[in-house]
Design a protein around this motif. Structure first.
Motif, PDB file in Angstrom:
ATOM      1  N   ASP A 110      -7.837   2.403   4.902  1.00  0.00           N
ATOM      2  CA  ASP A 110      -8.417   1.982   3.633  1.00  0.00           C
ATOM      3  C   ASP A 110      -8.254   3.144   2.647  1.00  0.00           C
ATOM      4  O   ASP A 110      -8.845   4.205   2.822  1.00  0.00           O
ATOM      5  N   ARG A 112      -8.675   2.808  -0.815  1.00  0.00           N
ATOM      6  CA  ARG A 112      -9.191   2.376  -2.118  1.00  0.00           C
ATOM      7  C   ARG A 112      -9.843   3.489  -2.923  1.00  0.00           C
ATOM      8  O   ARG A 112      -9.870   3.424  -4.144  1.00  0.00           O
ATOM      9  N   ARG A 132       2.081  -1.500   0.238  1.00  0.00           N
ATOM     10  CA  ARG A 132       0.743  -1.222   0.770  1.00  0.00           C
ATOM     11  C   ARG A 132      -0.076  -0.390  -0.220  1.00  0.00           C
ATOM     12  O   ARG A 132      -1.249  -0.667  -0.456  1.00  0.00           O
ATOM     13  N   SER A 135      -1.337  -2.389  -3.178  1.00  0.00           N
ATOM     14  CA  SER A 135      -2.442  -3.300  -2.861  1.00  0.00           C
ATOM     15  C   SER A 135      -3.730  -2.545  -2.528  1.00  0.00           C
ATOM     16  O   SER A 135      -4.812  -3.099  -2.653  1.00  0.00           O
ATOM     17  N   GLN A 136      -3.628  -1.278  -2.123  1.00  0.00           N
ATOM     18  CA  GLN A 136      -4.797  -0.521  -1.671  1.00  0.00           C
ATOM     19  C   GLN A 136      -5.356   0.449  -2.706  1.00  0.00           C
ATOM     20  O   GLN A 136      -6.563   0.651  -2.767  1.00  0.00           O
ATOM     21  N   CYS A 137      -4.502   1.058  -3.488  1.00  0.00           N
ATOM     22  CA  CYS A 137      -4.938   2.150  -4.365  1.00  0.00           C
ATOM     23  C   CYS A 137      -5.322   1.649  -5.751  1.00  0.00           C
ATOM     24  O   CYS A 137      -4.738   0.695  -6.261  1.00  0.00           O
TER      25      CYS A 137
END
Length: 169
Positions: A110, A112, A132, A135-137
């Motif tokens: 994770d 975020r 990836r 979509s995560q950061c």
């Protein structure tokens, strides 16, 4: 004495297994040279209070450098031998409250809360990692890559001497 050599051989075999696994996932341990490490830290523009991740943190060199600048630094490493080595170094460090290394596959991490993400990944995995990271950061996260580029991320910096790139989400 026989048990000692048996354990030594088993440890060596496991070490080779984890090196191979890291190569398959796209991030084998290759220690960054000082020129690349300096460039990565400079391009990251780390400020106190930032959250920094190193995907495939190896021996935690970048994490220690980030912690000296006031960042909270998290390493994600798949090789348990490197995790143990890093944790021992952290335990003996004055920055131990700012540093964490986890035995974890970064593909499942994770990210975020990341302000900066360091990567040194093999070229054939960069496109998947870009997807990836997008979509995560959060917007504004700086991605610092040693040697390899992302297909579509916005490049915001480059150090030609070390072939290090800075990107932004």
């Amino acid at each position: 004495m026989t048990i000692f050599f048996l354990l030594l051989n088993i440890s060596f075999a496991l070490f080779i297994l984890f090196l191979t696994l890291a190569f398959v996932t796209g991030a084998p341990f290759v220690r960054s040279n000082k020129k690349a490490t300096d460039a990565m830290i400079r391009l990251a523009r780390i400020k106190p209070g930032m959250k920094v991740y190193d995907l495939g943190s190896g021996d935690a060199t970048l994490l220690f450098r980030a912690a000296t600048l006031g960042a909270t630094a998290v390493g994600l490493e798949i090789n348990p031998f490197l995790v143990l080595w890093s944790q021992l170094k952290i335990l003996l460090s004055p920055y131990r409250r700012k540093l964490t290394v986890r035995w974890q596959n970064f593909w499942r991490a994770d990210l975020r809360d990341a302000d900066v993400v360091f990567v040194y990944l093999l070229p054939w995995r960069m496109q998947a990692l870009e997807k990836r990271l997008k979509s995560q950061c959060k917007p504004g996260t700086r991605i610092i890559s040693n040697s390899f580029i992302f297909p579509t991320l916005k490049r915001i910096g480059y150090d030609p001497a070390s072939h290090t790139f800075a990107f932004q989400i």
